[in-house]
Design a protein around this motif. Sequence first.
Motif, short mmCIF file in Angstrom:
data_model
loop_
_atom_site.label_atom_id
_atom_site.label_comp_id
_atom_site.label_asym_id
_atom_site.label_seq_id
_atom_site.Cartn_x
_atom_site.Cartn_y
_atom_site.Cartn_z
N ALA A 92 21.01 -24.76 -39.46
CA ALA A 92 20.54 -24.20 -40.72
C ALA A 92 19.60 -25.16 -41.44
O ALA A 92 18.52 -24.77 -41.90
N MET B 82 15.49 -24.64 -42.10
CA MET B 82 14.99 -24.63 -43.47
C MET B 82 14.00 -25.76 -43.70
O MET B 82 12.94 -25.58 -44.31
N TYR B 83 14.33 -26.95 -43.20
CA TYR B 83 13.47 -28.11 -43.39
C TYR B 83 12.10 -27.88 -42.75
O TYR B 83 11.06 -28.15 -43.36
N LEU C 263 10.07 -25.24 -44.76
CA LEU C 263 9.57 -25.78 -46.02
C LEU C 263 8.42 -26.74 -45.80
O LEU C 263 7.43 -26.73 -46.56
N PHE D 144 15.56 -26.13 -52.88
CA PHE D 144 15.59 -25.64 -51.51
C PHE D 144 15.43 -26.78 -50.51
O PHE D 144 16.12 -26.81 -49.48
N ALA E 186 18.20 -28.06 -47.72
CA ALA E 186 17.87 -28.22 -46.30
C ALA E 186 18.14 -29.64 -45.84
O ALA E 186 18.75 -29.86 -44.77
N SER F 73 23.37 -18.97 -40.71
CA SER F 73 22.33 -18.22 -41.39
C SER F 73 22.74 -17.80 -42.81
O SER F 73 22.14 -18.23 -43.79
N ILE G 299 22.27 -21.14 -45.00
CA ILE G 299 20.92 -20.99 -45.53
C ILE G 299 20.91 -20.21 -46.84
O ILE G 299 20.31 -20.62 -47.83
N THR H 117 22.12 -22.62 -50.24
CA THR H 117 20.89 -22.76 -51.01
C THR H 117 21.06 -22.18 -52.41
O THR H 117 20.60 -22.76 -53.41
#
Length: 312
Positions: A54, A58-59, A62, A184, A188, A226, A230, A234
């Motif tokens: 996750a 995300m990282y 972004l 965010f 992440a 997920s 995430i 978040t």
Amino acid sequence: MSVAPVSRPASVLAIALALAAVYLVWGSTYLAIRFALEGGYPPLLMAGMRFIVAGGLMYAALRLRGVPAPTRNQWKTLLAMGVLLLGLGNGMVCIAEQSVSSGLAAVAVASAPIWIALFAAIRGDRPSRIEWAGLAVGFAGVLWLNAGSSLTATPTGLIALLIAPLAWAFGSVWSRGRDLPSPFMAAAAQMLAGGVIILAVGLLIGERFHELPTLKGTLSVAYLASFGSIIGFTAYVWLLHNVRPTLAGSYAYVNPAIAVLLGAWLASERFHVNDLGAMAVILVAVVAITLGRARAKKPVPTPAAAVAGEDP
């Protein structure tokens, strides 16, 4: 002399959506963790894999969108948050669910908002009388909800359930006002850092896959990565930066109710009429905490606070 612009407060709709995410999604993670453990996943390896996947996704997303990477000092803070919130918080819950009932785990996690309020009070952010009342009523409702659960556990499980809410609450309050990237990116990065640490600890203590995990277990881990990580985590990190700690932590009063409903529906767990009354009490407590936040006097932001942006 120019004054730095003050960031606009979060909208009611945004707060409502974030609360819905932590209420509904996190309420389902108790059952997902159970299915993952039953499907052959060791607890810490499962948690570590979940957060690495996750956090990594995300990282990467972004960074592709141009969000700056955390600085070296920010990584130190994110690493500490990963250890507290994910390693000692979520990791201990996964360990505990090997030997304790989901009801007992829910009761233990439900104590997190009380510890959050106490840690916040030490820092000077004292809850209002209405919020204190909501905390007390909510905890009473959770106890009522789990009155029929077995309160016996192995020593390891009991210790894990004692550490988990304390670590989560301390990390939640400690993170406020720290030098962090955007919410965010913070979510992440700390999932990525925390996941690596959890996975490493799991390997060091001898956790291994002794057989191929089941499809049900693998799908549960995918759901945890997920939706649980995430989306849910978040939303929680965003709430920490935009609402009072007691409101951000109120998810613990709703999650057990959601967990009971899903358990009865998907796992044929027993469901009693008394549970409806307990759920009603829990929702009343959440309303009380929300009203307490709405009536709390907000301090006038100073130039220093305005420059701090999202961190109060």
